[in-house]
Design a protein around this motif. Structure first.
Motif, short mmCIF file in Angstrom:
data_model
loop_
_atom_site.label_atom_id
_atom_site.label_comp_id
_atom_site.label_asym_id
_atom_site.label_seq_id
_atom_site.Cartn_x
_atom_site.Cartn_y
_atom_site.Cartn_z
N GLN A 1 0.83 -1.21 0.00
CA GLN A 1 0.00 0.00 0.00
C GLN A 1 0.86 1.26 0.00
O GLN A 1 0.57 2.24 0.69
CB GLN A 1 -0.93 0.02 1.21
CG GLN A 1 -1.33 -1.33 1.77
CD GLN A 1 -2.11 -2.20 0.80
OE1 GLN A 1 -3.09 -1.75 0.25
NE2 GLN A 1 -1.68 -3.43 0.62
N GLU A 2 1.96 1.24 -0.80
CA GLU A 2 2.98 2.28 -0.73
C GLU A 2 2.45 3.70 -0.89
O GLU A 2 2.93 4.63 -0.22
CB GLU A 2 4.06 2.05 -1.81
CG GLU A 2 4.78 0.72 -1.71
CD GLU A 2 4.17 -0.36 -2.59
OE1 GLU A 2 4.91 -0.95 -3.38
OE2 GLU A 2 2.93 -0.58 -2.48
N GLU A 3 1.50 3.89 -1.78
CA GLU A 3 1.03 5.24 -2.06
C GLU A 3 -0.36 5.51 -1.49
O GLU A 3 -0.99 6.51 -1.83
CB GLU A 3 1.02 5.47 -3.58
CG GLU A 3 2.40 5.35 -4.22
CD GLU A 3 2.33 5.52 -5.72
OE1 GLU A 3 1.44 6.23 -6.20
OE2 GLU A 3 3.16 4.92 -6.42
N LEU A 4 -0.80 4.64 -0.59
CA LEU A 4 -2.10 4.80 0.03
C LEU A 4 -1.93 5.36 1.45
O LEU A 4 -0.87 5.22 2.05
CB LEU A 4 -2.84 3.46 0.06
CG LEU A 4 -3.24 2.93 -1.33
CD1 LEU A 4 -3.67 1.49 -1.24
CD2 LEU A 4 -4.36 3.79 -1.92
N PRO A 5 -2.96 6.00 2.01
CA PRO A 5 -2.84 6.59 3.35
C PRO A 5 -2.46 5.55 4.40
O PRO A 5 -2.87 4.38 4.33
CB PRO A 5 -4.24 7.16 3.60
CG PRO A 5 -4.83 7.35 2.25
CD PRO A 5 -4.28 6.24 1.39
N ALA A 6 -1.69 5.97 5.40
CA ALA A 6 -1.24 5.07 6.46
C ALA A 6 -2.43 4.45 7.20
O ALA A 6 -2.38 3.27 7.59
CB ALA A 6 -0.33 5.82 7.43
N TRP A 7 -3.50 5.22 7.41
CA TRP A 7 -4.65 4.68 8.13
C TRP A 7 -5.29 3.53 7.35
O TRP A 7 -5.76 2.55 7.95
CB TRP A 7 -5.69 5.76 8.40
CG TRP A 7 -6.37 6.32 7.17
CD1 TRP A 7 -6.02 7.44 6.48
CD2 TRP A 7 -7.50 5.75 6.49
NE1 TRP A 7 -6.87 7.62 5.41
CE2 TRP A 7 -7.78 6.61 5.39
CE3 TRP A 7 -8.30 4.64 6.71
CZ2 TRP A 7 -8.83 6.36 4.50
CZ3 TRP A 7 -9.34 4.39 5.83
CH2 TRP A 7 -9.61 5.24 4.74
N TRP A 8 -5.29 3.64 6.01
CA TRP A 8 -5.84 2.58 5.18
C TRP A 8 -5.05 1.29 5.34
O TRP A 8 -5.62 0.21 5.49
CB TRP A 8 -5.85 3.02 3.71
CG TRP A 8 -6.11 1.88 2.77
CD1 TRP A 8 -5.18 1.12 2.12
CD2 TRP A 8 -7.37 1.33 2.40
NE1 TRP A 8 -5.79 0.14 1.37
CE2 TRP A 8 -7.13 0.25 1.53
CE3 TRP A 8 -8.69 1.66 2.73
CZ2 TRP A 8 -8.16 -0.51 0.98
CZ3 TRP A 8 -9.72 0.89 2.18
CH2 TRP A 8 -9.44 -0.16 1.32
N ARG A 9 -3.73 1.44 5.32
CA ARG A 9 -2.87 0.26 5.47
C ARG A 9 -3.14 -0.43 6.80
O ARG A 9 -3.25 -1.65 6.87
CB ARG A 9 -1.40 0.67 5.37
CG ARG A 9 -0.42 -0.50 5.43
CD ARG A 9 1.02 -0.01 5.23
NE ARG A 9 1.92 -1.13 5.10
CZ ARG A 9 2.49 -1.75 6.14
NH1 ARG A 9 2.22 -1.35 7.39
NH2 ARG A 9 3.31 -2.76 5.95
N GLY A 10 -3.26 0.35 7.87
CA GLY A 10 -3.53 -0.24 9.17
C GLY A 10 -4.85 -0.99 9.23
O GLY A 10 -4.93 -2.09 9.77
N VAL A 11 -5.87 -0.38 8.67
CA VAL A 11 -7.20 -1.03 8.66
C VAL A 11 -7.17 -2.31 7.83
O VAL A 11 -7.69 -3.35 8.25
CB VAL A 11 -8.26 -0.05 8.11
CG1 VAL A 11 -9.59 -0.78 7.86
CG2 VAL A 11 -8.47 1.10 9.08
N LEU A 12 -6.57 -2.23 6.64
CA LEU A 12 -6.53 -3.40 5.76
C LEU A 12 -5.76 -4.56 6.39
O LEU A 12 -6.23 -5.70 6.40
CB LEU A 12 -5.91 -3.03 4.41
CG LEU A 12 -5.79 -4.19 3.42
CD1 LEU A 12 -7.16 -4.68 2.99
CD2 LEU A 12 -4.96 -3.80 2.20
N LEU A 13 -4.57 -4.28 6.91
CA LEU A 13 -3.76 -5.36 7.49
C LEU A 13 -4.45 -5.99 8.69
O LEU A 13 -4.39 -7.20 8.88
CB LEU A 13 -2.39 -4.83 7.88
CG LEU A 13 -1.49 -4.33 6.73
CD1 LEU A 13 -0.12 -3.92 7.26
CD2 LEU A 13 -1.35 -5.39 5.65
#
Length: 219
Positions: A158-170
């Motif tokens: 999720q390199e270019e996606l918001p950090a909050w998105w990465r946290g939710v997805l993982l």
């Protein structure tokens, strides 16, 4: 306990009920699968193997896209294969697609299908679920024919996606024993080097998905 037996039981537990709605729900976030299928381009009469074939969704799509090839699938979950066999039969493709139960890190296609040396092998959103995911890549390349290629699509970082998105997805993926592999590209490069092949990677959807290809060259 035999190798892979614990993982097989876990996957059967996860998908015993989910297999009935798997394709309907996963189409919204398993991105890049159809792109992979479009890029397979197997030779006429060639063999294509999917490792971790699940419900058979990808095999059916690939068989329709490439009518001149023969298709095979292995999966560690007997529960998922129940759905795969029913779907393949319903699609009228039982003569062109064969599936069997097998461990992605250690399987014998000769014993399963009386076939070996596949022109194309693909792994779609499976490495993020396999404990020995690097071993699964190596096992796949072991069964490639000369000039064959391994195609992988899986979750990126999720390199270019918001950090909050990465946290939710993982966090959500972890509920299903899914772990995106941060070292996927480096591991694929090492596997390609070991077989004297070539590796290429494409980052899709702002890094949501990584598409990796390993091309085998004869020694």
């Amino acid at each position: 306990m035999r190798r892979g037996e614990g993982h097989a039981a876990r996957m059967d537990g996860v998908y015993r009920e989910q297999r009935h709605i798997y394709d309907l729900t996963r189409k919204y976030y398993l991105l890049g699968r159809d792109r992979l299928i479009d890029e397979l381009m197997p030779p006429v009469g060639g063999r294509v193997l999917e490792i971790g074939c699940g419900t058979g969704r990808n095999l059916i799509a690939a068989a329709r896209c490439w009518p001149g090839a023969r298709f095979y699938g292995v999966d560690i979950s007997g529960e998922m294969l129940k759905t795969a066999r029913a779907s393949i039969a319903r699609a009228g493709l039982a003569k062109r697609i064969r599936v069997a139960e097998g461990d992605a890190t250690d399987f014998d296609p000769n014993a399963l299908f009386r076939a070996d040396g596949f022109d194309r092998i693909f792994q779609s959103y499976t490495l993020s679920m396999i404990p020995d995911w690097q071993g699964a890549m190596r096992e796949a390349t072991r069964h490639l024919a000369p000039y064959g290629s391994l195609h992988i699509v899986d979750f990126g970082q999720q390199e270019e996606l918001p950090a909050w998105w990465r946290g939710v997805l993982l966090g959500w993926l972890a509920r299903f024993h899914v772990e995106p592999r941060a070292m996927l590209v480096e591991a694929a490069r090492e596997v390609a080097n070991d077989i004297g092949g070539r590796m290429s990677v494409t980052r899709l959807y702002r890094g949501y998905t990584w598409s990796v290809r390993i091309d085998r060259r004869p020694h």
